[in-house]
Enzyme design. Sequence first.
Site: not given
Ligand code: AHR
Length: 826
Positions: A220, A422, A552-553
């Site tokens: 990321e 995120c 994503n979550e």
């Molecule tokens: O890994 C850091 C963050 O943690 C990621 O962007 C998110 O998916 C999670 O909350």
Amino acid sequence: MRKYGLFILAVVFICFNVKAGTVDSAYLFAYATKANEGRSGLHFAWSRDKAHWQAIGQEYGFLKSDYGRWGSEKRMINPVLFFDKDHRWHCVWSLNNKDGAIAYTESEDLLHWKPQSYYVNEKELVYVSAGKLKVQRSKWQQVTIAEKAETGSLVKLPWSLIDGLIKQVAFSKHRNQLWAETTGEDPVRFASLKPVAITVHPDFSKTKKISNLLFGAFFEDINYAADGGLYAELIQNRDFEYDPADKEGKDAGWNNKKAWSTSGDGIGFTIDSLAPIHPNNKHYAVLSISKPGASLINGGFDGIALKAGAKYKVSLFARILTGGKGTITVRLTDGRGTVYGAAVINALTTSWQKSDAVITVNESISNARLEIIPMINGVLALDMISLFPQQTFKGRTNGMRADLAQTIAELHPRFIRFPGGCVAHGDGIGNIYHWKNTIGPLESRKPQRNLWGYHQSMGLGYYEYFQFCEDIGAAPLPVVAAGVPCQNSGKHGHPLGGQQCGIPLSDMNDYIQEILDLVEWANGAATTKWGKLRAAAGHPEPFSLKYIGIGNEDLISEVFKERFRMIYNAVKKKYPEITVIGTVGPFFEGSDYSEGWKFATQLKVPMVDEHYYVPPGWFIYNQDFYDKYDRAKSKVYVGEYAAHLPGRPSNLETALAEAVHLTALERNGDVVHMSSYAPLLAKEGHTQWRPDLIYFNNTEIKPTTDYYVQQLFGQNAGDEYIPGNIVCSDNDPRVKNRIALSIVKDSATNDVVIKLVNLLPVRVTASLDLDSFKVATSAVTKIILAGRPDAGELKPDRTQGLSLKDIEKIILSPYSFTVLRISGKR
Ligand code: AHR
């Protein structure tokens, strides 16, 4: 004093009666306190007589507001709780004291709550009418709990329900204590522990197939992982597109001129956007030169690191606005007069023109700067000023920083997830990551605010990600937004914040098409519309995309479900060969986890993405987490996880806790198909999230101990699991849970790998029943990662050329991870 005495007597009386089973109902009071501005959520207190109240847990939150950003929001103010004819508990609360925004959720047992929904005001509430809310508010009472007056809702309940709440608090306290157990800092618990002995008996008759994609990497753009990190570009803000909005206007120095300055007399430096190279790249520098010799300077990302003898390609777009012809001298200097290399760019014309030159550096320096010296008298426009090492990873143009990419490659990841996290679903719908903005010529890519508080140039885009995956033999795993932004989004124009927004339904077809086009771009023939672009970029062969993550979550709201379903059905219909990975929230429990799983099961989503950042103790005491999973349901991708020690960096203890977990994942490799530690990279001085797997600066790479655990699993993975029974000389569960084993076979080489984790402060003697292995070899490699539990940058030791005899009985040193690789070669 007398008052206290009476109170204690009353509590004792009530407790006695409760214990004796004579109380079959009691009063429950639901409230939120001002402590932490309501962020500890919904509290309960109980009473037999409405006069004496006993809080259930200390500031224990039975339900916490999940609205908005961490830190500034997630508040619960004045909750209303009531039971309705539908036999459910309903809870409504205010989100702040300013604008009347309100939250709602419901529960059947006061313990498990549905995902929350948020409304601009109470008139918008869907499940509870404003009238009913008014009635419920009129019933609010004030009671005294621990000498503090609290306002809230009062209900009468069967004692069994209240008892359940009390037990929940006790359970949670016990659980948290277990999980908070640290290993290295508790001399008392293990003070009398004698060395432990184990025997290991593998059972080859129960060998099972496991995923050959189990260990991957999560990339990321967080912590400057991309620009200034893995992406080898050395110029910061090369396109003059840094925007105050990247930092939400909070940094006065963050604008189109960030990282740029001028030196010398007779130079004016402004930013214009009248006639850009490309509409996606609106801004460029305008230099008015009245005295040739002055320079425009870029300081890179904390300086520019150069290596003696290495070649660097400098390139730029230039356009003479007024004045005659001329050249540009480009120099790499230390700012104090020493020049490390230089080149001249000749082709200056009155229309935008790209030029480049190669500079060979004569001496190493860690913090050089780039000087652009226009040798003209007039006005010159400049854009896309780039400096790239020629030696990128695998020599790729627009490629990756070689040492950092190599460190990732050495994890031997079977897949790489990108672009987040995120970052994939963004801060509000306007910030969702769109892959199409990240491909094609660099000057046509669309830069974007990074929700971690900086800028994404998109120089590292989908083509580069896919190519990197191919270069290191990893499957590409792009994750796209499920039509909704991050559940911790800020407001961004929506009164309730991004969290409750979704791409408007009228735009969803276009969005779905964007995802379908991604598959065509990656896998389609070079003659297809999107495959043609991939071929034009230099890759006529398909990339062989097999997996796409959707979401994503996310908050499992109706807005999410509607959009996920649309995307999922469309991908399934057009590309049934693609495995879609759904999402089940940010935790290993809670409403998004349970609702997410319910939804994925309904839709028969092939795989779901689970996340958990937890204390080491969670891994130690939850080794059976996946043993209990239903094999008929969706498979699991553990997309983000790490052992976190509150307020402390990762160390051998966190690494060994993760190793314990990974042995459990191997054992459950029939249901858990993929996993990736998160986050992967963090640049020193620019870290928004800790801990991370690999730290770096411009010249050094600093893998953590946790990195080596990942590497040892990645380099020693198998595709068959051989169950192994451990018989331990000590029956204490705290001891037994700190020893873990897994045995796998790699069918390509016939190698058998035994992994043993010892998280105890004493040595463990392990006797291996090797007869049953029936391996006709004597070539064994032993790798050990060991040290003090608080050590942060340990590296494994490797011994080759051992025989089976050498490993019949081995010593697992205190706090160690041992890998035995038995060669399958005869
Ligand atoms: O890994 C850091 C963050 O943690 C990621 O962007 C998110 O998916 C999670 O909350």
